[in-house]
Design an enzyme around this catalytic site. Sequence first.
Site, PDB file in Angstrom:
ATOM      1  N   THR A  12       0.826  -1.022   0.051  1.00  0.00           N
ATOM      2  CA  THR A  12      -0.029   0.027   0.083  1.00  0.00           C
ATOM      3  C   THR A  12       0.787   1.201   0.237  1.00  0.00           C
ATOM      4  OG1 THR A  12      -0.146   0.306   2.496  1.00  0.00           O
ATOM      5  CG2 THR A  12      -1.615  -1.378   1.420  1.00  0.00           C
ATOM      6  N   GLY A  13       0.487   2.234  -0.517  1.00  0.00           N
ATOM      7  CA  GLY A  13       1.237   3.602  -0.816  1.00  0.00           C
ATOM      8  C   GLY A  13       2.288   3.367  -1.762  1.00  0.00           C
ATOM      9  N   SER A  16       4.567   6.471  -3.962  1.00  0.00           N
ATOM     10  CA  SER A  16       5.509   7.520  -3.854  1.00  0.00           C
ATOM     11  C   SER A  16       6.349   7.132  -2.641  1.00  0.00           C
ATOM     12  CB  SER A  16       5.002   8.907  -3.713  1.00  0.00           C
ATOM     13  OG  SER A  16       4.197   9.117  -2.474  1.00  0.00           O
ATOM     14  N   ILE A  18       8.535   6.223   0.367  1.00  0.00           N
ATOM     15  CA  ILE A  18       9.320   4.799   0.921  1.00  0.00           C
ATOM     16  C   ILE A  18       8.609   3.675   0.319  1.00  0.00           C
ATOM     17  CG2 ILE A  18       9.888   3.462   2.986  1.00  0.00           C
ATOM     18  CD1 ILE A  18       9.514   6.279   4.569  1.00  0.00           C
ATOM     19  N   GLY A  19       7.330   3.661   0.005  1.00  0.00           N
ATOM     20  CA  GLY A  19       6.551   2.564  -0.376  1.00  0.00           C
ATOM     21  C   GLY A  19       7.090   2.272  -1.857  1.00  0.00           C
ATOM     22  N   SER A 145       7.368   4.451  12.995  1.00  0.00           N
ATOM     23  CA  SER A 145       7.958   5.607  12.874  1.00  0.00           C
ATOM     24  C   SER A 145       9.159   5.818  14.202  1.00  0.00           C
ATOM     25  CB  SER A 145       7.066   6.900  12.708  1.00  0.00           C
ATOM     26  OG  SER A 145       7.745   8.093  12.606  1.00  0.00           O
ATOM     27  N   TYR A 158      -0.816  12.056  14.762  1.00  0.00           N
ATOM     28  CA  TYR A 158      -0.036  11.131  13.900  1.00  0.00           C
ATOM     29  C   TYR A 158       0.906  10.321  14.694  1.00  0.00           C
ATOM     30  CZ  TYR A 158       3.589   9.812  10.832  1.00  0.00           C
ATOM     31  OH  TYR A 158       4.654   8.826  10.265  1.00  0.00           O
TER      32      TYR A 158
END
Length: 361
Positions: A12-13, A16, A18-19, A145, A158
Site C-alpha cells: 500500500t502507498g 511515492s 518509501i513505499g 516511525s 500522527y
Amino acid sequence: MNTQTGRTALITGASSGIGQEIAKLFAQDGYNLVLVGRSDEKLDRLAEVFKNNYGTQQITVIGKDLATEDAAQDVYDQVKAKGITVDALVNDAGVGLYGLFATDTDWEREKAMIHLNVLTLTQMTKLFLYDMLSRNEGKILNLASIVSITPNPMMAVYAGTKAYVYNFTQSLINELKDTNVTVTALLPNATDTDFFHKAGADNTKVTDEVQDPLMVAKAGYDALMAGKHKVIPGGLKNKSYEILAYVAPQETLAAVMRNKMAQKPEPQETEKSSAATWGIGFGIAVLAGIALGVAYANSNAIDRAKYRYKAKSLGDTISDALSSVTDNVVDSLVDAYKSTKSKAEKIVARETELVEDEVGA
Ligand SMILES: NC(=O)c1ccc[n+]([C@@H]2O[C@H](COP(=O)([O-])OP(=O)(O)OC[C@H]3O[C@@H](n4cnc5c(N)ncnc54)[C@H](OP(=O)(O)O)[C@@H]3O)[C@@H](O)[C@H]2O)c1
C-alpha cells in the site's frame, strides 16, 4: 537478480516515497506485485517501469482510498477474486498532519488519518495474516516511525497512530512466535519524501535532517526478509534516539521533539534585512566616498589631511554598523570589508606621511 519468481508482494502507498522504493526492491527480486494507492495513474506508470526494467511478470494495480470504510476488505476481495496469494504484505500508506491539536488541525483530516494509519492497516493485517497463518508462511512489514516511541508535539495524532502501529506489531510478533509468519516494524526517522509537505510541515526544522528514502526502504526490506521484529534505519544517530526514548522522561522527549517540529526562522526575512542593511550602508559609503574624493582632489594639503581623517571615520562607522549584523553571510562580507579597510588604511597612512612631508617642506 530474480530470486522470488512466482511470489507476490502487496504494497500500500506504492505510488511515492518509501513505499515506491520498497516496491522497486520487490520488483528487482522478481516478485509479482499488487500496488495499492489512490493515484492509480501513477501506479500504472510505475507498473510499466517495473515490467520494462525488471521484467516483472504480473502487476495488479488497485486504485483505492484506504481512508474509507472497509477499504481493506475491498482490496482483499479484489485480490482474492484474481486468485492472487499474497506472500508479503507491506502496510506503508500513511499520512501526517501538522499543527496544534486544540486549535490548528482539522478533525476531518485527523479522522481520515486515524482511519488510514490505524484502521485500514489493522484490517489489512487481519485479513491477509489469517491466510498466511493457514499456509504457515508469509511476511508483513508495518510502517511505524521513530515517533512510535517518542511523543511528537505538533503532530500529536500522527504520533499516536504510529505508537499504535508499533505496539500492535510487537504484540503480534509474540502471538506468532511459534509460526513461520513474521511481522516487522519499520521505524524511520524523518525521511526525504512528500510526507512533510502533505502534512503541512515543510518549513519545520526537522525537514533539514531528512534521510534517503531508498536507504530507509532497503533497511525495511532487509529486516522483513530476515524476519526481524523491528528496524530503525540510519545508523548510530537514530539508534541513539531509540536509547534516549527508552531512558529519558517523556517530558524531555516531548521538548526535544517540539523543538525539532518548530518552524525554521524565516531565512528570507533575515537575508532581506541583512541585505538591505548592507545595501544601504554600502550605498552611503560609496556616495560619501565619491564626495570625499572630489573634495580631496580640489583641496590643499592641510584640507587633504582633514579629508583623510573623515574617510577613516566613515570607514569606522560603516565597520561598526556592519559588525552589529549577526547573519553569517554578512559576517563574511564584514570580514572582506575589514580586510579591504585595513589595506585602505595602509594607503591612507602612506598618503599622510607624504602630506606631512609636503606641509613640513
Ligand atoms: N517521511 C517520513 O519522514 C516518515 C517517517 C516515518 C514514517 N513514515 C511513514 O512512511 C509511510 C510512507 O510515507 P512516505 O514518507 O513515503 O510519504 P509519501 O511519499 O507521502 O507516501 C505516502 C503514500 O501513502 C499513500 N496514501 C496516502 N493517503 C492514502 C489514502 N487515503 N489511500 C491510499 N493511499 C494513500 C500515498 O499514495 P496516494 O497519494 O497515491 O494515495 C503514497 O503512496 C507512511 O506510513 C509514513 O507515516 C514516514
